[in-house]
Enzyme design. Structure first.
Site, mmCIF file in Angstrom:
data_model
loop_
_atom_site.group_PDB
_atom_site.id
_atom_site.type_symbol
_atom_site.label_atom_id
_atom_site.label_comp_id
_atom_site.label_asym_id
_atom_site.label_seq_id
_atom_site.Cartn_x
_atom_site.Cartn_y
_atom_site.Cartn_z
ATOM 1 N N ASN A 34 3.619 -31.010 -30.286
ATOM 2 C CA ASN A 34 4.798 -30.160 -30.291
ATOM 3 C C ASN A 34 5.306 -30.086 -31.722
ATOM 4 O O ASN A 34 5.320 -31.090 -32.446
ATOM 5 C CB ASN A 34 5.904 -30.717 -29.380
ATOM 6 C CG ASN A 34 6.944 -29.669 -29.033
ATOM 7 O OD1 ASN A 34 6.795 -28.931 -28.058
ATOM 8 N ND2 ASN A 34 8.010 -29.572 -29.823
ATOM 9 N N SER A 135 0.275 -19.466 -12.957
ATOM 10 C CA SER A 135 1.408 -19.200 -12.079
ATOM 11 C C SER A 135 1.707 -20.400 -11.203
ATOM 12 O O SER A 135 0.820 -21.171 -10.855
ATOM 13 C CB SER A 135 1.130 -17.989 -11.188
ATOM 14 O OG SER A 135 2.232 -17.751 -10.331
ATOM 15 N N LYS A 190 -2.532 -11.669 -14.310
ATOM 16 C CA LYS A 190 -1.234 -12.365 -14.283
ATOM 17 C C LYS A 190 -0.089 -11.361 -14.412
ATOM 18 O O LYS A 190 0.967 -11.510 -13.781
ATOM 19 C CB LYS A 190 -1.164 -13.401 -15.409
ATOM 20 C CG LYS A 190 0.159 -14.169 -15.487
ATOM 21 C CD LYS A 190 0.493 -14.860 -14.170
ATOM 22 C CE LYS A 190 1.559 -15.947 -14.330
ATOM 23 N NZ LYS A 190 2.841 -15.495 -14.845
ATOM 24 N N HIS A 193 0.306 -9.785 -11.089
ATOM 25 C CA HIS A 193 0.937 -10.820 -10.256
ATOM 26 C C HIS A 193 2.443 -10.788 -10.441
ATOM 27 O O HIS A 193 3.214 -10.789 -9.469
ATOM 28 C CB HIS A 193 0.376 -12.191 -10.655
ATOM 29 C CG HIS A 193 1.143 -13.376 -10.122
ATOM 30 N ND1 HIS A 193 2.387 -13.741 -10.609
ATOM 31 C CD2 HIS A 193 0.851 -14.285 -9.163
ATOM 32 C CE1 HIS A 193 2.811 -14.812 -9.971
ATOM 33 N NE2 HIS A 193 1.901 -15.159 -9.089
ATOM 34 N N ASN A 194 2.887 -10.731 -11.686
ATOM 35 C CA ASN A 194 4.321 -10.746 -11.961
ATOM 36 C C ASN A 194 4.998 -9.455 -11.498
ATOM 37 O O ASN A 194 6.156 -9.470 -11.072
ATOM 38 C CB ASN A 194 4.581 -10.977 -13.446
ATOM 39 C CG ASN A 194 4.361 -12.426 -13.846
ATOM 40 O OD1 ASN A 194 3.641 -13.155 -13.161
ATOM 41 N ND2 ASN A 194 4.954 -12.858 -14.938
ATOM 42 N N GLU A 197 5.460 -9.857 -7.931
ATOM 43 C CA GLU A 197 6.537 -10.846 -7.778
ATOM 44 C C GLU A 197 7.909 -10.193 -7.928
ATOM 45 O O GLU A 197 8.833 -10.476 -7.146
ATOM 46 C CB GLU A 197 6.349 -11.938 -8.826
ATOM 47 C CG GLU A 197 7.423 -12.994 -8.873
ATOM 48 C CD GLU A 197 7.225 -13.933 -10.053
ATOM 49 O OE1 GLU A 197 8.181 -14.101 -10.839
ATOM 50 O OE2 GLU A 197 6.117 -14.488 -10.201
#
Length: 470
Positions: A34, A135, A190, A193-194, A197
């Site tokens: 990080n 997801s 994806k 998918h969203n 959603e």
């Protein structure tokens, strides 16, 4: 360093930390990185390693070079960072630290076009790149997410076994992880998918408001009704969390969601899906309606202002809960049809070969849109490539006109906007019309722009013009 990490993960935010814990729980020794930002992000990876015993053999870094050197070759790295410039910046740095044959995976919500560009950027150094849609939210990343992968097929074959271990599993025990195609195919899936959603969430919001009117603002009755739907084909992850949310009350006995400002946020993927549907000519009107509903919700001050000028009055109306549930189920079928049809269109546009049954299977567990409907579709797509052609949907839809009329009239009489429910009905009507009103559109285009049109039963491809252009 006695033993190097088998995987490296960049970014220890909510998703990165959860995915790291998932990997570690399956016995992987990790190198975690990080960035260092004084006063804001200091020793983030180290704190995570010290917090959980399962990271006993894992290593934490704030130096990107040391992090890369700590991973066994060929290196396997996953970026869990916000989409956009942040990912480009880290990829530019990693390009000069990684070596030929190393595998870099972007697990963020990146735009599929950006994934394609990054593949080309790293190709000259022979660094393999994968775009991986993830997801499931925080819990899914921790316990087993749905993984949608695209990019370099050889790279996928190298990491497949490991990713299958940390992925969610469907009802048959199969991993919800699959390679979907070259380039940005994984991130494209994806994105769709969203989009699905967004519409699923908006449909539930519309049902919630209709139920609140039906039960005269009694949250407990609304919650019980939604809870009862879980024991049927309506069951889904989003339905379950909606029902659960309604069980929370504050210390004064008020339902907790009454305290939340009605201003819905978004993270661009819904807009990307809407834009791409328009770009490739695939009607995704439910995604669009859901996105615009969020935009309108954000205009709080304007809504309050305009509400003062409206003098509409509510009218007495009736509806049955059975009718509402049936229409909700049919709206979900249509929403999913538009999403999967968009994938079919994209395959032709981008030269992909994506199996819809595979997509439904990896969406059947581990992700936000997992549901009993998705489990049904994972089987049904083996014999049909279109939801509108599936007998189960056709039979239900053909018996539903009275139900649709009741729901739409009830919403109108009670002044309740239902953008996704009404859009579903309009889409179905339009898709089942052998003749549309588009002939007038073509005449209008020809009148003002001489764009031309094709006549009914015309055999040749030449364009015609109307008598108004003589």
């Amino acid at each position: 360093m006695d033993k190097k990490g088998s995987w490296g993960i960049v970014g220890m935010g909510v998703m990165g930390a959860s995915l790291s814990r998932n990997f570690a729980s399956h016995g992987f020794k990790l190198s975690l990185y990080n960035r260092y930002v004084k006063g804001k992000e200091e020793k983030v990876a180290l704190k995570l390693v010290r917090k959980f015993n399962l990271f006993d053999e894992s290593l934490a870094f704030e130096s990107l070079e040391d992090f890369v050197n700590s991973i066994s070759t060929p290196r396997k790295l996953i970026l869990m960072l916000p989409a956009g410039q942040v990912i480009d910046e880290i990829i530019h740095k990693l390009k000069f630290l990684l070596e030929k044959g190393d595998i870099l995976i972007d697990g963020g919500n990146s735009h599929f076009n950006d994934t394609e560009k990054r593949i080309l950027f790293l190709k000259e150094n022979e660094i393999q790149f994968l775009g991986m849609g993830v997801s499931g939210g925080e819990k899914g990343a921790l316990e087993g997410p749905s993984l949608m992968i695209g990019g370099d097929r050889r790279a996928y074959e190298t990491v497949k076994k490991d990713l299958n271990k940390i992925a969610g599993r469907d009802s048959n025990g199969n991993p919800c992880c699959s390679f979907l195609g070259s380039g940005g195919a994984g991130h494209y899936i994806k994105m769709v998918h969203n989009g699905i959603e967004y519409a699923e969430m908006q449909l539930l919001a519309e049902v919630f408001e209709l139920l609140m009117t039906f039960f005269k603002l009694d949250f407990k009755l609304v919650q019980k009704e939604l809870e009862s739907w879980q024991n049927s084909s309506s069951d889904s992850y989003l339905l379950r969390i909606t029902s659960t949310i309604l069980t929370f009350y504050d210390s004064k006995g008020s339902n907790f969601i009454s305290k939340i400002l009605d201003h819905a946020s978004n993270k661009r993927t819904g807009a990307w899906a809407t834009i791409n549907g328009a770009a490739i000519g695939s009607p995704n009107s439910l995604m669009t309606a859901a996105l615009h509903a969020r935009y309108i919700s954000s205009m709080k001050s304007k809504r309050i202002e305009f509400s003062k000028t409206s003098n509409f009055t509510k009218k007495e109306s009736s509806i049955s809960l059975k009718q509402l549930k049936k229409v909700y189920d049919l709206c979900r079928w249509i929403n999913h049809h538009q999403g999967f049809d968009m994938i079919n269109t994209a395959c032709k546009e981008y030269n992909w070969k994506i199996d819809l049954a595979t997509v439904a299977q990896i969406w059947s567990e581990g992700c936000i849109i997992k549901s009993k409907l998705m489990e049904t579709l994972s089987k049904s797509f083996c014999s049909s490539s279109s939801i509108l052609k599936m007998k189960r949907f056709q039979n239900s839809m053909n018996k539903s006109q009275k139900d649709w009329n009741s729901v739409i009239n009830y919403a109108g009489n009670n002044l309740i906007p239902i953008p996704c429910i009404s859009t579903s009905w309009n889409y179905f009507l339009a898709m089942t019309q052998p003749l549309s009103n588009a002939n007038l559109i073509q005449a209008q285009r020809d009148f003002f722009g001489a764009h031309g049109f094709i006549l009914i039963n015309q055999k040749e491809n030449s364009l015609n013009h109307g008598p108004w252009n003589k």
